[in-house]
Design a protein around this motif. Structure first.
Motif: not given
Length: 165
Positions: A1-3, A7-8
């Motif tokens: 989720m953090l990755q 990225w966003i």
């Protein structure tokens, strides 16, 4: 989720910069250049078959085939994609000169000057996003920003002449 969140955020921050190496690599080959982008004037003529922003998007994101995307670039990079280095410099000089001219014309605090300042800011934004001809002639182009302002200026001038008599 953090990755995914990283990225966003990174995609949003580097949205424009991600295309620069692709533009340079693709359009360094003269046969790949698209030619000067022409406005389509819907219904009058078919759209240009090669458009730099969509061509680069297809190279950056080859897995996205369900839609046609666009990787925007400013006037200088779009000019390079259209006709090469000389046109890129020329397009940049023209766009910069127009921004300077608008800035000179928008010096006062009267409503017309403020409207001209807004038109100049809008034009400067589009210079960072689309080719030169689009900044001038498309539906959001400088011609359509300045035309109503010129009409208002002409009406104010004619009204002042009539009121003096």
């Amino acid at each position: 989720m953090l990755q995914k969140a990283i990225w966003i955020v990174r995609s949003g921050v580097f949205r424009m910069a991600v295309g620069i190496p692709y533009y340079v690599q693709i359009f360094s080959v003269p046969d790949q250049r698209c030619g000067i982008v022409r406005p389509t004037f819907s219904g009058l003529r078919a759209p240009q078959p090669c458009y730099p922003a969509t061509k680069v998007f297809a190279v950056i994101y080859p897995a996205i085939t369900y839609t046609m995307g666009s990787q925007p670039a400013g006037v200088s990079l779009s000019g390079y994609a259209e006709e090469g280095l000389f046109y890129a410099v020329l397009a940049t000089v023209i766009a910069g000169s127009l921004i300077g001219l608008i800035s000179v014309l928008a010096r006062g605090n009267d409503p017309m000057s403020i409207a001209m300042q807004v038109a100049g800011c809008l034009y400067a934004y589009y210079v960072t996003q689309v080719p030169l001809t689009a900044t001038l002639l498309n539906s959001y182009g400088l011609v359509w920003l300045i035309a109503p302002l010129a009409a208002m200026r002409a009406l104010a001038w004619m009204t002042s002449i009539i009121l003096r008599k």
